[in-house]
Scaffold this motif. Structure first.
Motif, PDB file in Angstrom:
ATOM      1  N   MET A  17      -8.610 -31.968  12.671  1.00  0.00           N
ATOM      2  CA  MET A  17      -7.253 -31.539  12.299  1.00  0.00           C
ATOM      3  C   MET A  17      -7.200 -30.020  12.289  1.00  0.00           C
ATOM      4  N   ALA A  18      -6.217 -29.437  12.984  1.00  0.00           N
ATOM      5  CA  ALA A  18      -6.116 -27.988  13.087  1.00  0.00           C
ATOM      6  C   ALA A  18      -5.707 -27.387  11.759  1.00  0.00           C
ATOM      7  N   PRO A  19      -6.179 -26.158  11.467  1.00  0.00           N
ATOM      8  CA  PRO A  19      -5.755 -25.496  10.241  1.00  0.00           C
ATOM      9  C   PRO A  19      -4.247 -25.398  10.184  1.00  0.00           C
ATOM     10  N   ARG A  20      -3.716 -25.460   8.944  1.00  0.00           N
ATOM     11  CA  ARG A  20      -2.264 -25.447   8.821  1.00  0.00           C
ATOM     12  C   ARG A  20      -1.638 -24.203   9.403  1.00  0.00           C
ATOM     13  N   SER A  21      -2.325 -23.079   9.326  1.00  0.00           N
ATOM     14  CA  SER A  21      -1.747 -21.837   9.838  1.00  0.00           C
ATOM     15  C   SER A  21      -1.569 -21.869  11.347  1.00  0.00           C
ATOM     16  N   GLU A  22      -2.283 -22.813  12.034  1.00  0.00           N
ATOM     17  CA  GLU A  22      -2.147 -22.918  13.478  1.00  0.00           C
ATOM     18  C   GLU A  22      -1.111 -23.957  13.883  1.00  0.00           C
ATOM     19  N   GLN A  23      -0.534 -24.666  12.914  1.00  0.00           N
ATOM     20  CA  GLN A  23       0.422 -25.705  13.225  1.00  0.00           C
ATOM     21  C   GLN A  23       1.852 -25.195  13.236  1.00  0.00           C
ATOM     22  N   TRP A  24       2.071 -23.969  12.778  1.00  0.00           N
ATOM     23  CA  TRP A  24       3.419 -23.444  12.676  1.00  0.00           C
ATOM     24  C   TRP A  24       3.674 -22.434  13.778  1.00  0.00           C
ATOM     25  N   PRO A  25       4.948 -22.261  14.179  1.00  0.00           N
ATOM     26  CA  PRO A  25       5.281 -21.210  15.141  1.00  0.00           C
ATOM     27  C   PRO A  25       4.918 -19.831  14.591  1.00  0.00           C
ATOM     28  N   PRO A  26       4.714 -18.854  15.472  1.00  0.00           N
ATOM     29  CA  PRO A  26       4.304 -17.509  15.006  1.00  0.00           C
ATOM     30  C   PRO A  26       5.258 -16.892  13.997  1.00  0.00           C
ATOM     31  N   TYR A  27       6.562 -17.111  14.167  1.00  0.00           N
ATOM     32  CA  TYR A  27       7.503 -16.477  13.239  1.00  0.00           C
ATOM     33  C   TYR A  27       7.385 -17.058  11.831  1.00  0.00           C
ATOM     34  N   VAL A  28       6.985 -18.337  11.728  1.00  0.00           N
ATOM     35  CA  VAL A  28       6.791 -18.931  10.405  1.00  0.00           C
ATOM     36  C   VAL A  28       5.540 -18.356   9.754  1.00  0.00           C
ATOM     37  N   ARG A  29       4.462 -18.232  10.540  1.00  0.00           N
ATOM     38  CA  ARG A  29       3.221 -17.678   9.990  1.00  0.00           C
ATOM     39  C   ARG A  29       3.396 -16.231   9.578  1.00  0.00           C
ATOM     40  N   ALA A  30       4.336 -15.530  10.222  1.00  0.00           N
ATOM     41  CA  ALA A  30       4.541 -14.115   9.905  1.00  0.00           C
ATOM     42  C   ALA A  30       5.446 -13.903   8.692  1.00  0.00           C
ATOM     43  N   ALA A  31       6.178 -14.964   8.261  1.00  0.00           N
ATOM     44  CA  ALA A  31       7.161 -14.799   7.193  1.00  0.00           C
ATOM     45  C   ALA A  31       6.553 -14.268   5.896  1.00  0.00           C
ATOM     46  N   PRO A  32       5.406 -14.791   5.386  1.00  0.00           N
ATOM     47  CA  PRO A  32       4.852 -14.234   4.144  1.00  0.00           C
ATOM     48  C   PRO A  32       4.497 -12.750   4.262  1.00  0.00           C
ATOM     49  N   TRP A  33       3.974 -12.353   5.418  1.00  0.00           N
ATOM     50  CA  TRP A  33       3.618 -10.946   5.603  1.00  0.00           C
ATOM     51  C   TRP A  33       4.859 -10.058   5.652  1.00  0.00           C
ATOM     52  N   LEU A  34       5.908 -10.555   6.275  1.00  0.00           N
ATOM     53  CA  LEU A  34       7.149  -9.778   6.305  1.00  0.00           C
ATOM     54  C   LEU A  34       7.710  -9.608   4.896  1.00  0.00           C
ATOM     55  N   LEU A  35       7.621 -10.674   4.087  1.00  0.00           N
ATOM     56  CA  LEU A  35       8.084 -10.562   2.703  1.00  0.00           C
ATOM     57  C   LEU A  35       7.220  -9.577   1.919  1.00  0.00           C
ATOM     58  N   THR A  36       5.911  -9.584   2.153  1.00  0.00           N
ATOM     59  CA  THR A  36       5.015  -8.645   1.460  1.00  0.00           C
ATOM     60  C   THR A  36       5.363  -7.206   1.812  1.00  0.00           C
ATOM     61  N   VAL A  37       5.518  -6.939   3.103  1.00  0.00           N
ATOM     62  CA  VAL A  37       5.855  -5.580   3.542  1.00  0.00           C
ATOM     63  C   VAL A  37       7.212  -5.181   2.992  1.00  0.00           C
ATOM     64  N   GLY A  38       8.184  -6.102   3.065  1.00  0.00           N
ATOM     65  CA  GLY A  38       9.519  -5.776   2.571  1.00  0.00           C
ATOM     66  C   GLY A  38       9.522  -5.500   1.086  1.00  0.00           C
ATOM     67  N   GLY A  39       8.778  -6.315   0.307  1.00  0.00           N
ATOM     68  CA  GLY A  39       8.735  -6.099  -1.138  1.00  0.00           C
ATOM     69  C   GLY A  39       8.084  -4.792  -1.513  1.00  0.00           C
ATOM     70  N   LEU A  40       6.970  -4.454  -0.855  1.00  0.00           N
ATOM     71  CA  LEU A  40       6.269  -3.206  -1.176  1.00  0.00           C
ATOM     72  C   LEU A  40       7.103  -1.995  -0.769  1.00  0.00           C
ATOM     73  N   VAL A  41       7.768  -2.072   0.385  1.00  0.00           N
ATOM     74  CA  VAL A  41       8.628  -0.949   0.816  1.00  0.00           C
ATOM     75  C   VAL A  41       9.776  -0.773  -0.155  1.00  0.00           C
ATOM     76  N   TRP A  42      10.360  -1.865  -0.587  1.00  0.00           N
ATOM     77  CA  TRP A  42      11.485  -1.780  -1.523  1.00  0.00           C
ATOM     78  C   TRP A  42      11.024  -1.154  -2.848  1.00  0.00           C
ATOM     79  N   ASN A  43       9.860  -1.594  -3.329  1.00  0.00           N
ATOM     80  CA  ASN A  43       9.342  -1.001  -4.563  1.00  0.00           C
ATOM     81  C   ASN A  43       9.027   0.474  -4.398  1.00  0.00           C
ATOM     82  N   ALA A  44       8.530   0.847  -3.211  1.00  0.00           N
ATOM     83  CA  ALA A  44       8.205   2.257  -2.967  1.00  0.00           C
ATOM     84  C   ALA A  44       9.462   3.115  -2.957  1.00  0.00           C
ATOM     85  N   LEU A  45      10.560   2.573  -2.452  1.00  0.00           N
ATOM     86  CA  LEU A  45      11.800   3.334  -2.371  1.00  0.00           C
ATOM     87  C   LEU A  45      12.550   3.349  -3.697  1.00  0.00           C
TER      88      LEU A  45
END
Length: 374
Positions: free
Chosen positions: A1-29
């Motif tokens: 069985m493939a790891p769950r991170s490989e079962q989703w489209p790239p944009y889904v796997r990138a969503a947590p990282w985008l939220l992390t970057v967005g949250g840190l940038v917002w806090n920095a500003l």
């Protein structure tokens, strides 16, 4: 069985990282209010639900380190506000890891139950002979990837005084009642295929056996239970195949292919001119159609499938078409190659979990002296 991170489209796997970057940038500003904290919490939980443990920990570490750096920049390290900020971020990170472990445990349990269900289904289905006279045979069953219930797909092949006869069927529903119906159907097919001289009589005998079984079922199952089926017969000494459709998807004819290895004719679907009603619906009083006979010369393969193949969907919701899928992949050396190509192409088409069982039966007419190939 493939790891769950490989079962989703790239944009889904990138969503947590985008939220992390967005949250840190917002806090920095806007360090005074740290409005980006909800985005960091969402990133940690989303990563736990969608990604592997390694990726979930990476998102958690990024969130904590980001808050540490921002707190150091703002001079809030060691203060009550800084400690509370770091504690909130760490709690969200641990929550994401906890969610990841719960989901992973559930996935492993579902995989074990699915394996048991598939093993039980294979135990119910008879393994057809690899070769009967001039016919080479291959069969395969694949359980639905998003369910753990035993399905009602069935196939069988039997040498009889009237030629080799085959069956593929799909019982409506899943679970124990489907297993019971499959067991009755296969038992009746093994018995009745030897004594009924034609396919229409065989279909009537199968329906009688099923109706006797239905009498012991609940009212709901008596009203809704039916079985789509396709009966095939290869008369002895003839290069032809007879088919009788009982509400089932039509078979596919592959070949014959040129001996020089060049491209062959396209795969063709042999739809019935007058499809009959599924087994179990004879009480409606509709006459059963007559069997149809078609040429089946050496080098041809007859492919029988359940609707787990024909109703497999891609990301856009389009149904899989074996004609388009298999035509460019031929020629095939034998029925085993046909099934391998079909299963791989369906998995490529869906690009993810299938929501229905898939049973396939391939029968190749071998020329005299030709060796059997898988």
């Amino acid at each position: 069985m493939a790891p769950r991170s490989e079962q989703w489209p790239p944009y889904v796997r990138a969503a947590p990282w985008l939220l992390t970057v967005g949250g840190l940038v917002w806090n920095a500003l806007d360090p005074a209010d740290y409005w980006g904290d909800p985005m960091l919490a969402a990133a940690a939980v989303l990563a736990g639900a969608l990604l592997s443990l390694r990726d979930t920990v990476a998102v958690a570490v990024a969130n904590v380190l980001g808050i540490l750096l921002l707190s150091a920049r703002d001079g809030s390290i060691g203060t009550g506000a800084g400690f509370l900020e770091l504690a909130n971020t760490a709690f969200a990170a641990l929550l994401g890891i906890g969610v990841n472990r719960v989901v992973a445990r559930h996935g492993r349990r579902l995989e074990r139950v699915r394996s048991v269900a598939e093993a039980a289904q294979r135990a119910v289905l008879p393994e057809p002979p690899a070769r009967v006279g001039r016919l080479s045979v291959a069969a395969d069953y694949r359980a639905a990837q998003d369910e753990a219930l035993i399905g009602g797909d069935a196939y069988a092949l039997q040498a009889t005084p009237y030629g080799v006869r085959g069956l593929i069927a799909d019982v409506r529903g899943k679970g124990l009642h489907a297993v019971g119906a499959v067991s009755v159907l296969l038992g009746a097919f093994r018995e009745d295929s030897h004594r009924m001289p034609d396919l229409a009589g065989l279909a009537d005998a199968l329906e009688d056996s099923l109706l006797r079984e239905v009498e012991r079922m609940s009212e709901e199952l008596r009203l809704e239970g039916f079985i789509t089926a396709l009966l095939v017969e290869f008369p002895p000494g003839e290069e032809s195949v007879r088919t009788l459709d009982c509400g089932h998807p039509g078979p596919y004819l592959l070949g014959p292919y040129p001996r020089d290895g060049g491209g062959g004719p396209p795969v063709r679907r042999l739809d019935a001119a007058d499809p009959g009603l599924p087994l179990g619906m004879g009480g409606l009083g509709v006459a059963r159609p007559a069997p149809e006979s078609r040429p089946f010369p050496p080098g041809c393969t007859l492919l029988l499938v359940t609707d787990g193949v024909t109703e497999a969907r891609d990301a856009a919701g389009e149904f899989y078409d074996p004609v388009r899928g298999l035509t460019p992949l031929g020629p095939f050396a034998g029925p085993g190659e046909v099934l391998d190509a079909l299963v791989a192409d369906v998995e490529r088409w869906t690009g993810g979990p299938r929501d229905d069982d898939m049973a396939v039966l391939a029968i190749t007419h071998r020329a005299d002296g030709e060796r059997s190939a898988g």
